[in-house]
Design a protein around this motif. Structure first.
Motif, mmCIF file in Angstrom:
data_model
loop_
_atom_site.group_PDB
_atom_site.id
_atom_site.type_symbol
_atom_site.label_atom_id
_atom_site.label_comp_id
_atom_site.label_asym_id
_atom_site.label_seq_id
_atom_site.Cartn_x
_atom_site.Cartn_y
_atom_site.Cartn_z
ATOM 1 N N MET A 129 18.016 20.558 -3.920
ATOM 2 C CA MET A 129 17.581 19.160 -3.981
ATOM 3 C C MET A 129 16.056 19.155 -3.997
ATOM 4 N N MET A 130 15.473 18.580 -5.044
ATOM 5 C CA MET A 130 14.022 18.624 -5.197
ATOM 6 C C MET A 130 13.373 17.255 -4.991
ATOM 7 N N ASP A 131 12.335 17.258 -4.182
ATOM 8 C CA ASP A 131 11.489 16.109 -3.878
ATOM 9 C C ASP A 131 11.192 15.289 -5.148
ATOM 10 N N ASN A 132 11.598 14.019 -5.148
ATOM 11 C CA ASN A 132 11.426 13.208 -6.359
ATOM 12 C C ASN A 132 10.134 12.402 -6.364
ATOM 13 N N ARG A 133 9.283 12.579 -5.367
ATOM 14 C CA ARG A 133 8.057 11.773 -5.308
ATOM 15 C C ARG A 133 7.070 12.201 -6.396
ATOM 16 N N THR A 134 6.260 11.270 -6.820
ATOM 17 C CA THR A 134 5.344 11.545 -7.922
ATOM 18 C C THR A 134 4.269 12.556 -7.540
ATOM 19 N N SER A 135 4.053 12.783 -6.271
ATOM 20 C CA SER A 135 3.036 13.764 -5.858
ATOM 21 C C SER A 135 3.552 15.196 -5.933
ATOM 22 N N ALA A 136 4.854 15.372 -6.105
ATOM 23 C CA ALA A 136 5.438 16.719 -6.165
ATOM 24 C C ALA A 136 5.702 17.111 -7.614
ATOM 25 N N LEU A 137 5.573 18.410 -7.906
ATOM 26 C CA LEU A 137 5.956 18.897 -9.231
ATOM 27 C C LEU A 137 7.467 18.746 -9.394
ATOM 28 N N GLN A 138 7.877 18.338 -10.567
ATOM 29 C CA GLN A 138 9.291 18.095 -10.830
ATOM 30 C C GLN A 138 9.927 19.299 -11.546
ATOM 31 N N PRO A 139 11.266 19.425 -11.485
ATOM 32 C CA PRO A 139 11.929 20.566 -12.102
ATOM 33 C C PRO A 139 11.528 20.811 -13.554
ATOM 34 N N ALA A 140 11.321 19.751 -14.316
ATOM 35 C CA ALA A 140 10.928 19.932 -15.723
ATOM 36 C C ALA A 140 9.592 20.659 -15.835
ATOM 37 N N ASP A 141 8.676 20.380 -14.884
ATOM 38 C CA ASP A 141 7.381 21.076 -14.876
ATOM 39 C C ASP A 141 7.594 22.554 -14.540
ATOM 40 N N LEU A 142 8.473 22.816 -13.587
ATOM 41 C CA LEU A 142 8.703 24.179 -13.118
ATOM 42 C C LEU A 142 9.430 25.019 -14.167
ATOM 43 N N ASP A 143 10.308 24.372 -14.928
ATOM 44 C CA ASP A 143 11.035 25.085 -15.976
ATOM 45 C C ASP A 143 10.071 25.711 -16.983
ATOM 46 N N LYS A 144 8.923 25.050 -17.153
ATOM 47 C CA LYS A 144 7.943 25.518 -18.143
ATOM 48 C C LYS A 144 6.937 26.499 -17.556
ATOM 49 N N SER A 145 6.681 26.378 -16.237
ATOM 50 C CA SER A 145 5.510 27.080 -15.694
ATOM 51 C C SER A 145 5.795 28.157 -14.647
ATOM 52 N N LYS A 146 7.001 28.201 -14.087
ATOM 53 C CA LYS A 146 7.274 29.121 -12.981
ATOM 54 C C LYS A 146 8.474 30.024 -13.295
ATOM 55 N N PHE A 177 0.860 -1.178 0.000
ATOM 56 C CA PHE A 177 0.000 0.000 0.000
ATOM 57 C C PHE A 177 0.895 1.226 0.000
ATOM 58 N N GLY A 178 0.421 2.278 -0.665
ATOM 59 C CA GLY A 178 1.247 3.466 -0.869
ATOM 60 C C GLY A 178 1.631 3.573 -2.332
ATOM 61 N N PRO A 179 2.336 4.650 -2.713
ATOM 62 C CA PRO A 179 2.658 4.882 -4.120
ATOM 63 C C PRO A 179 3.461 3.732 -4.723
ATOM 64 N N THR A 180 2.832 3.008 -5.642
ATOM 65 C CA THR A 180 3.435 1.816 -6.228
ATOM 66 C C THR A 180 3.487 1.898 -7.745
ATOM 67 N N LYS A 181 2.403 2.423 -8.336
ATOM 68 C CA LYS A 181 2.271 2.469 -9.788
ATOM 69 C C LYS A 181 1.917 3.893 -10.220
ATOM 70 N N THR A 182 2.636 4.418 -11.219
ATOM 71 C CA THR A 182 2.341 5.760 -11.709
ATOM 72 C C THR A 182 1.116 5.715 -12.625
ATOM 73 N N LYS A 183 0.650 6.886 -13.015
ATOM 74 C CA LYS A 183 -0.554 6.959 -13.853
ATOM 75 C C LYS A 183 -0.376 6.251 -15.191
ATOM 76 N N ASP A 184 0.868 6.184 -15.671
ATOM 77 C CA ASP A 184 1.097 5.491 -16.940
ATOM 78 C C ASP A 184 1.467 4.021 -16.748
ATOM 79 N N GLY A 185 1.262 3.530 -15.510
ATOM 80 C CA GLY A 185 1.440 2.103 -15.247
ATOM 81 C C GLY A 185 2.852 1.667 -14.922
ATOM 82 N N LYS A 186 3.771 2.618 -14.827
ATOM 83 C CA LYS A 186 5.159 2.263 -14.508
ATOM 84 C C LYS A 186 5.366 2.211 -12.996
#
Length: 349
Positions: free
Chosen positions: A286-303, A91-100
């Motif tokens: 150092m940026m939180d690598n969990r899938t629930s956090a926005l990742q640097p690639a997202d921030l590069d585009k939006s912030k 139980f807990g984060p095991t599978k991403t939205k794309d099944g990986k």
């Protein structure tokens, strides 16, 4: 640190909130002791007879035989897997939205696992019961004995179905949960004297010493621990988190938000608006690598304010394994990667 976005604060909710939390772990020794005080349990590999393990709540889980049907929080299951102990359910984060596989699943083949709940607040009791669990295992992020990702509203029903084990990752250094998970794995039948385990521990010890030396030689390099959501940027302090407490003990120069600023999150981190994301000078982020956090690639585009940070401009942003898989095999690379980053960093903050 944990994540799962919840509304306002219970301490548990704060931890799950995808902020830059940190985690930690527990006092050294092992499970329940034999009469000789060895700390080893009776239920090891090839042994028959009763099994017991004293956890970090001070509670002893007991079974007539070594547990086979193990259900665990994903990160714990991944750590046990590194010792050769396989879980039936997680139980807990095991599978991403794309099944990986989620980052917290480690080397496990998630197609072979029964996932009791993949997100915060999910825990399918009927699915859990159908596994006929021998034991449930999770981490703990507070001193109240709260089992991570076991929903508070259904915990009584869940905990009636099988003995449980809690491993603390709260307000202690990384080395302590590592010791405790290894002791638990040994009680479940793992050969902790195998070449693989011995080499992994040696690698961890060498990585620790290297990080200590690098941090000492580059004291001027400031490391900021961050996590991002759409609305807020979270800056973690080094206390309470198992990884960060250990980094600090090894001499890493971590940017520390004032206690007053962390108060509303129970002492874990400071909330910053994106307009104020440049509040602290830093050479490495150092940026939180969990899938629930926005990742640097997202921030590069939006912030845009993120894009202007000196460390970002210098390309000195690295992942933080916010919820480490507490095996020596998985924790050694965390230290190696941080040592590499500090050694190579330019002074920009």
């Amino acid at each position: 640190m944990p994540q799962a976005r919840l509304p306002q604060p219970s301490r548990r909710g704060i931890l799950a909130a995808g902020g830059a939390l940190g985690l930690t772990a527990v006092l050294a020794a092992c499970g329940s002791e034999k009469k000789d005080g060895s700390g080893k349990t009776e239920g090891g590999a090839g042994k028959s007879g009763p099994w017991s393990f004293k956890d970090d709540r001070g509670e002893t889980a007991e079974k007539d035989a070594t547990p086979k049907n193990i259900v665990a929080f994903t990160g714990v299951a991944a750590a046990l897997f590194d010792y050769g102990i396989e879980c039936k359910g997680v139980f807990g984060p095991t599978k991403t939205k794309d099944g990986k596989p989620d980052v917290q699943a480690g080397d496990m083949d998630i197609s072979k696992l029964t996932i009791i709940g993949n997100e915060w607040g999910q825990f399918k009791i009927e699915k859990y019961a159908a596994l006929a669990p021998d034991v449930l295992i999770s981490t703990m992020f507070d001193d109240q004995g709260t089992l991570w990702y076991v929903p508070e509203e259904s915990k009584d029903k869940v905990l009636k179905l099988a003995p449980s084990v809690g491993i603390s990752v709260y307000d202690r250094q990384m080395t302590q949960p590592l010791q405790r998970i290894q002791a638990l794995a040994e009680s479940l039948g793992a050969d902790v004297k195998s070449d693989k385990v011995v080499k992994a521990k040696k690698r961890f010890e060498e990585a620790s010493e290297r990080l200590r030396k690098v941090a000492k030689s580059r004291k001027d390099i400031k490391v900021l621990i961050g996590s991002a959501s759409q609305d807020l940027f979270y800056v973690s302090g080094s206390n309470l988190s198992a990884d960060l407490e250990y980094f600090k003990a090894l001499g890493v120069n971590i940017v520390e938000p004032p206690e007053k600023a962390k108060k509303e999150t129970g002492g874990w981190f400071e909330n910053l608006s994106w307009e104020n994301v440049d509040k602290y000078d830093a050479d490495i982020i150092m940026m939180d690598n969990r899938t629930s956090a926005l990742q640097p690639a997202d921030l590069d585009k939006s912030k845009p304010t993120w894009q202007q940070l000196p460390a970002v401009k210098a390309g000195q942003v690295i992942p933080r394994v916010t919820e480490p898989i507490f095996s020596y095999d998985k924790c050694a690379p965390i230290l190696e990667d941080l040592a590499d980053a500090i050694e190579k960093a330019k002074k920009v903050g």
